[in-house]
Design an enzyme around this catalytic site. Structure first.
Site, PDB file in Angstrom:
ATOM      1  N   HIS A 295       0.846  -1.187   0.000  1.00  0.00           N
ATOM      2  CA  HIS A 295       0.000   0.000   0.000  1.00  0.00           C
ATOM      3  C   HIS A 295       0.886   1.244   0.000  1.00  0.00           C
ATOM      4  O   HIS A 295       1.712   1.422   0.902  1.00  0.00           O
ATOM      5  CB  HIS A 295      -0.901   0.022   1.245  1.00  0.00           C
ATOM      6  CG  HIS A 295      -2.020  -0.960   1.198  1.00  0.00           C
ATOM      7  ND1 HIS A 295      -2.393  -1.736   2.284  1.00  0.00           N
ATOM      8  CD2 HIS A 295      -2.847  -1.314   0.186  1.00  0.00           C
ATOM      9  CE1 HIS A 295      -3.413  -2.505   1.951  1.00  0.00           C
ATOM     10  NE2 HIS A 295      -3.706  -2.265   0.680  1.00  0.00           N
ATOM     11  N   PHE A 475       3.596   0.211   5.108  1.00  0.00           N
ATOM     12  CA  PHE A 475       4.168  -0.929   5.841  1.00  0.00           C
ATOM     13  C   PHE A 475       3.423  -2.240   5.617  1.00  0.00           C
ATOM     14  O   PHE A 475       3.324  -3.057   6.531  1.00  0.00           O
ATOM     15  CB  PHE A 475       4.247  -0.633   7.351  1.00  0.00           C
ATOM     16  CG  PHE A 475       4.543   0.803   7.687  1.00  0.00           C
ATOM     17  CD1 PHE A 475       5.684   1.420   7.174  1.00  0.00           C
ATOM     18  CD2 PHE A 475       3.701   1.551   8.484  1.00  0.00           C
ATOM     19  CE1 PHE A 475       5.974   2.749   7.475  1.00  0.00           C
ATOM     20  CE2 PHE A 475       3.972   2.877   8.780  1.00  0.00           C
ATOM     21  CZ  PHE A 475       5.112   3.483   8.276  1.00  0.00           C
ATOM     22  N   HIS A 476       2.936  -2.483   4.394  1.00  0.00           N
ATOM     23  CA  HIS A 476       2.170  -3.692   4.128  1.00  0.00           C
ATOM     24  C   HIS A 476       2.708  -4.510   2.956  1.00  0.00           C
ATOM     25  O   HIS A 476       1.936  -4.929   2.094  1.00  0.00           O
ATOM     26  CB  HIS A 476       0.698  -3.334   3.855  1.00  0.00           C
ATOM     27  CG  HIS A 476       0.028  -2.594   4.959  1.00  0.00           C
ATOM     28  ND1 HIS A 476      -1.080  -1.785   4.757  1.00  0.00           N
ATOM     29  CD2 HIS A 476       0.296  -2.542   6.287  1.00  0.00           C
ATOM     30  CE1 HIS A 476      -1.460  -1.262   5.905  1.00  0.00           C
ATOM     31  NE2 HIS A 476      -0.632  -1.703   6.849  1.00  0.00           N
ATOM     32  N   PRO A 477       4.015  -4.781   2.877  1.00  0.00           N
ATOM     33  CA  PRO A 477       4.502  -5.618   1.771  1.00  0.00           C
ATOM     34  C   PRO A 477       3.972  -7.045   1.895  1.00  0.00           C
ATOM     35  O   PRO A 477       3.959  -7.617   2.986  1.00  0.00           O
ATOM     36  CB  PRO A 477       6.024  -5.568   1.936  1.00  0.00           C
ATOM     37  CG  PRO A 477       6.247  -5.254   3.376  1.00  0.00           C
ATOM     38  CD  PRO A 477       5.110  -4.361   3.776  1.00  0.00           C
TER      39      PRO A 477
END
Length: 552
Positions: A295, A475-477
């Site tokens: 994101h 922070f959503h890999p």
């Protein structure tokens, strides 16, 4: 350790790994080793919710990754913090408890991943959750992961919620209930004023069990194979290389960067990459490290007309003392909340007739009663607040690929943000939606000026350029060891790595597509479900053995 053998080795004590270790060790006959590259989670800044601002840059508790230069972001490197301690990123994240949309999981199932539809995964969300509101059809009341309301309403967040309603977004009290769409307050993974990481939720009750070994400062370097069966893990600890072996399975929970990195270092991945690095191929899986999704966060900064922001409190000794006293006396206030309080899920992208393009929300807001140049940065000297927007389901895909044989060296990370027209249009639409809320009657008394992007950014082209120059990760890999049955899939619907035995990947890297929201709660769900699948597979194997012996 070299002479010891475990049933399961869990690599990574993060959001998923702590769940695996805690749940699997509930059976006293099952021996579990949990390996974590970082130290024990002793820092007060981990456990104090507002400490997120400190751990964001900590070399002790944070990997502090950087992406490779992204051509779609004008060649910028993007800072990617990832947790490096017990609890992993759940020990340093923004605490927001969001599951995503029903349609996200039904889409996983439609891609051929049986057992991952919304009705399949909801029981695991409920099992894990200890919501202060109690149990109902959508929530658990007594699970280990504590979820709390933000105790006090904030004047600025109330104005934001009213402004969203004025542009057509209803108020909601539960983003994780029957429908996600709406504006309201987030619930947080906190309990009585403290952070509830998965280490706190799942490891603290388990850590004294004699069948659970927790090794910190232990960096997994490669997997050990007997033919095509994973039988152990080699890791570096205290300057020494060690090897632990297992009878049943190795469970990779190192996250979307380091799970594919470890697979590639161990000879599982794209053949051309492995051969170029001089790594013997154990099993060719071209999808390892591909399908990277994240994101992209666009932060709009505002100066507030009233001195009611967290900036005002932090910029005064009196305000800081008041914050501290409120937390000490009541475990409430900004220290107990962290950064973001308000949220909104809405359909921002419209067609030529003004109708929403997406059937479900395509944009998420994170609203903070403070402002800084970057997440976790020093707050501005003026009264300020931030509205951050991100596209929920990006089409853009990047990759993770090793460039060193040393597991301590970060791999190549290329997010490839804003690579598609839909992603660009939706992101710009999100910025325009934020501006519309800021200009709504309810918000006007609180907006002194828009600091970023500012009045000079007027056209869609201006806004897109602002996004390229200022966008950052939220922070959503995910997705780099994705679940599926096609040639580029890495794990099957039971999270077992294709082509090898005794190896699963249980973390956000196994997500085939990114969920519509924050990823901590889904990671916990996936691990809860994985434990059931592991136990089911053990029972099925035992039953098959018994049947075979009976026939013999």
């Amino acid at each position: 350790m070299r002479d010891e053998e475990f049933d399961y080795i869990v690599v990574g004590a993060g959001s998923a790994g702590c769940v695996l270790a805690g749940r699997l060790s509930e059976d006293p006959a099952t021996r579990v080793l949990l390996l974590e590259a970082g130290p024990v989670d002793r820092s007060l800044w981990i456990h104090l919710p507002i400490g997120y601002g400190k751990t964001m840059w900590s070399p002790t508790y944070n990997w502090r990754f950087e992406t490779d230069p992204d051509p779609n972001m004008n060649g910028r490197r993007i800072y990617w913090p990832r947790g490096k301690t017990l609890g992993g990123s759940s020990s340093i994240n923004g605490l927001i408890y969001i599951r995503g949309q029903r349609e996200d999981y039904d889409h996983w199932a439609a891609l051929g991943n049986a057992g991952w539809g919304y009705d399949d995964v909801l029981p695991y969300f409920i099992r894990s959750e200890g919501n202060q509101r109690g149990a109902n059809a959508f929530h658990g009341g007594d699970g280990p992961l504590k979820v709390s309301d933000i105790a006090a309403k904030h004047e600025l967040i109330e104005a934001f919620i009213s402004g969203a309603r004025q542009i057509g977004v209803p108020r909601t009290g539960d983003f994780n209930g029957a429908a996600q769409e709406g504006a309201g307050y987030y619930q947080l993974t906190t309990h009585k004023g403290w952070r509830c990481s998965t280490a706190k939720a799942y490891l603290v009750p388990a850590r004294h069990r004699p069948n659970l070994r927790i090794e910190t400062d232990a960096l997994a370097s490669r997997l050990v194979f007997d033919g095509r069966r994973a039988v152990g893990v080699s890791y570096r600890q205290g300057g020494e290389m060690k090897t632990a072996r297992c009878r049943a399975e190795v469970l990779l929970s190192a996250g979307s960067i380091q799970s594919p990195q470890l697979l590639q270092l161990s000879g599982i991945g794209p053949r051309a990459l492995l051969e170029r690095m001089g790594i013997p191929v154990v099993h060719e899986l071209p999808g390892v490290g591909e399908n990277l999704q994240d994101h992209l966060q666009i932060r709009l900064g505002y100066e507030c007309s009233k001195p009611i922001t967290t900036n005002d409190q932090l910029n005064s000794w009196f305000g800081q003392a008041g914050m501290g006293l409120e937390w000490l006396m009541r475990r409430t206030g900004p220290l107990a909340v962290g950064i973001n309080q308000g949220g909104c899920f809405m359909r921002a992208l419209k067609d030529a007739n003004g109708r929403p393009v997406a059937a479900t929300p395509d944009i998420q807001f994170h609203v903070a009663t403070l402002s800084a140049d970057m997440a976790g940065g020093k707050v501005h000297p003026y009264s300020g607040f931030t509205m951050s927007v991100c596209q929920l389901r990006p089409e853009s895909r990047g990759h993770v690929r090793i460039r060193s044989l040393d597991a301590a060296e970060p791999p190549e990370m290329q997010p490839n943000y804003l690579a598609t027209e839909l992603d660009r249009a939706t992101t710009v639409a999100g910025v325009k939606a934020a501006r519309a809320i800021a200009e709504a009657p309810a918000m006007r008394p609180y907006v002194k000026r828009e600091v970023k992007p500012g009045a000079d950014a007027a056209s869609d082209a201006d806004l897109l350029e602002f996004c390229r120059n200022n966008g950052a990760t939220i922070f959503h890999p995910t997705g780099t060891c994705r679940m599926g049955s096609d040639p580029l899939a890495v794990v099957d619907a039971r999270l077992r790595v294709h082509g090898v035995a005794g190896l699963r990947v249980v973390d956000c890297s196994a997500m085939p597509t990114l969920v519509s929201g924050n990823t901590n709660a889904p990671a916990v769900m996936m691990a809860e479900k994985a434990v059931d699948m592991i136990r089911e597979d053990v029972r099925a194997a035992a039953a098959a053995t018994t049947t075979s012996e009976t026939k013999t």
